[in-house]
Design an enzyme around this catalytic site. Structure first.
Site, PDB file in Angstrom:
ATOM      1  N   LYS A 172       0.806  -1.232   0.000  1.00  0.00           N
ATOM      2  CA  LYS A 172       0.000   0.000   0.000  1.00  0.00           C
ATOM      3  C   LYS A 172       0.838   1.282   0.000  1.00  0.00           C
ATOM      4  O   LYS A 172       0.437   2.294   0.569  1.00  0.00           O
ATOM      5  CB  LYS A 172      -0.956   0.024   1.200  1.00  0.00           C
ATOM      6  CG  LYS A 172      -1.832  -1.206   1.324  1.00  0.00           C
ATOM      7  CD  LYS A 172      -2.694  -1.108   2.571  1.00  0.00           C
ATOM      8  CE  LYS A 172      -3.263  -2.449   2.942  1.00  0.00           C
ATOM      9  NZ  LYS A 172      -3.979  -2.436   4.202  1.00  0.00           N
ATOM     10  N   ASP A 208      -6.559  -5.833  10.128  1.00  0.00           N
ATOM     11  CA  ASP A 208      -7.814  -5.105   9.912  1.00  0.00           C
ATOM     12  C   ASP A 208      -8.984  -6.020   9.582  1.00  0.00           C
ATOM     13  O   ASP A 208     -10.127  -5.737   9.940  1.00  0.00           O
ATOM     14  CB  ASP A 208      -7.655  -4.023   8.840  1.00  0.00           C
ATOM     15  CG  ASP A 208      -7.186  -4.558   7.501  1.00  0.00           C
ATOM     16  OD1 ASP A 208      -6.783  -5.738   7.436  1.00  0.00           O
ATOM     17  OD2 ASP A 208      -7.210  -3.798   6.517  1.00  0.00           O
TER      18      ASP A 208
END
Length: 476
Positions: A172, A208
């Site tokens: 990311k 997450d």
């Protein structure tokens, strides 16, 4: 009436151009049969990732999380949650109340992570995190308290225990030095210690996806899958312990963080990669890594659309063959533009103008067609992966039919139409009835919930003797 011939002309022009455009978009249109093939490949990779002697070479890592149960409604107390998974970092104060069986976010604070920190040293990153946490504790008058904390760290990690997690690799857009191969909980604690103006008690490390599953599981106890479709993509689910060969024990379940973003890193998806996917991968900061994620997640979808628009313009099928400087520049077509354009042509016109393009109504319609095609492929690939998981849970339990809930988070899921995902799921997992539950406040509340359960269990050591009902916890 005078404008009618013009409208007919524009429609005819759009039909003629769209026939040629569709040929260029054909590689993105995956049939349901091809999606079934993708699902079969993922199923094999998941088994490989769970294996004691095969996981080290598996593209889908299937990481044990040491989370052994979902919430039961008896958790209570005040907890901190840190949520790091993209270009922003969030700090939350969460209160869990057993009497009312609810979880309340007392307050939260969002901190930006500058590009130079994302690409700097690990010490700089964790010092920045510690500074944000200090500022938040001051604002909440919590500096005098030593609270348990859940740390959502949304990157591929090898979790050793609930409070020890080794970063496998950055994704990311992050590439901080000195962190890969290190325990991120230890790095966070060291940064807090360097400040010396506050302290924390236990830390529960949470991916997450696990946080999403746990936050939704507090509201719906049938939730046993967590899925993220946002900046990146990933999923977790409750696997039977007897199948988790990397961890001792045969009884009960453990939540597995699939890290399905790496699906295809071994070349297994080569046949469905388009020329545009290959350019996105080649020009990314991590070529050859997270192949599946680069095909469907928010960090890359906008760039895929931009590359397609460039190609169509070069073929003189868009904008009369004239490319603006903005469209020529990498990553200027943001992923949020896709959902905005899907919502209506007026948005398309506005965005194309902001990108410095000279457009007509036909151009706007073609751009919308491109956005819908790229978005649809993302949804259908997610469906193929999710169908693999739900069907595995069903088979694990020997059930003819499975009814379960998937906790979901991520802007791509929330902002884009989900019809394609739902329709593909019906075909790919016909024996499973799936309910989707959008996570409230993302994975932050879930991190607090993991911490709440772990903290509650740590007060009752005898419960650690019952593996199916507990987290494996180490208290410092």
């Amino acid at each position: 009436l005078p404008s009618l011939p013009l409208l007919l002309l524009l429609k005819l022009q759009f039909v003629c151009i769209s026939v040629q455009v569709v040929k260029h978009l054909e590689p993105f249109r995956l049939s349901l049969e091809k999606l079934k093939e993708v699902s079969t490949r993922l199923r094999k990779d998941m088994i490989r990732g769970l294996g004691k002697h095969t996981h080290h070479r598996a593209a889908v890592k299937m990481l044990p999380t040491f989370v052994r149960a979902t919430p039961d409604g008896t958790e209570k107390g005040d907890f901190l949650a840190l949520d790091l998974g993209g270009t922003n970092f969030r700090v939350l104060h969460v209160r869990v109340m057993e009497e009312e069986q609810k979880m309340v976010k007392m307050d939260s604070q969002l901190c930006a992570i500058p590009q130079e920190i994302m690409l700097g040293t690990g010490e700089q990153l964790f010092d920045h995190i510690a500074a944000c946490l200090s500022e938040f504790l001051d604002s909440q008058n919590l500096k005098g308290q030593t609270l348990p904390m859940g740390f959502t760290f949304s990157f591929p990690c090898e979790q050793k225990e609930i409070d020890k997690s080794i970063l496998i690799r950055w994704t990311k857009g992050f590439n901080c030095s000195g962190v890969e191969g290190e325990d991120v909980v230890k790095l966070l604690k060291e940064a807090i210690h360097r400040r010396g103006d506050y302290d924390i008690s236990s830390v529960a490390m949470v991916n997450d996806t696990v946080g999403t599953m746990m936050s939704c599981g507090y509201r719906d106890q049938t939730c046993e899958i967590g899925m993220i479709i946002g900046t990146g993509t990933n999923a977790c689910y409750m696997e039977e312990m007897k199948n988790v060969k990397r961890v001792e024990g045969e009884d009960g379940q453990m939540c597995i963080n699939t890290e399905w973003g790496g699906f295809g890193d071994d070349g297994s998806l080569e046949d469905i990669l388009t020329e545009f996917d290959k350019v996105v991968d080649r020009t990314s900061i991590n070529p050859g890594v997270h192949t599946f994620e680069k095909m469907i997640s928010g960090m890359y979808l906008g760039e895929i659309v931009r590359l397609v628009l460039m190609k169509l313009t070069e073929k003189k099928l868009l904008f009369k063959g004239e490319v603006s400087e903005a469209l020529r520049t990498k990553e200027t077509f943001e992923t949020k533009f896709i959902s905005m354009i899907e919502d209506g042509l007026e948005n398309a016109k506005k965005i194309l103008t902001e990108l410095g393009l000279t457009w007509d109504l036909v151009d706007a319609r073609v751009v919308r067609l491109v956005c819908e095609t790229i978005s649809s492929r993302s949804a259908r690939l997610c469906a193929a992966a999710l169908a693999t998981i739900v069907d595995r849970i069903r088979a694990n339990r020997g059930l003819p039919h499975l009814k379960t809930t998937v906790g979901v988070d991520g802007t791509v899921y929330k902002k884009h139409p989900n019809d394609e995902l739902q329709k593909a799921m019906h075909f790919l997992a016909p024996d499973c009835k799936i309910k989707f539950l959008v996570s409230e406040d993302g994975s932050g509340k879930g991190a607090a919930m993991v911490t709440a359960v772990a903290h509650s269990l740590s007060k009752h050591p005898h419960c650690m003797m019952v593996p199916p009902l507990c987290f494996i916890v180490r208290n410092d």
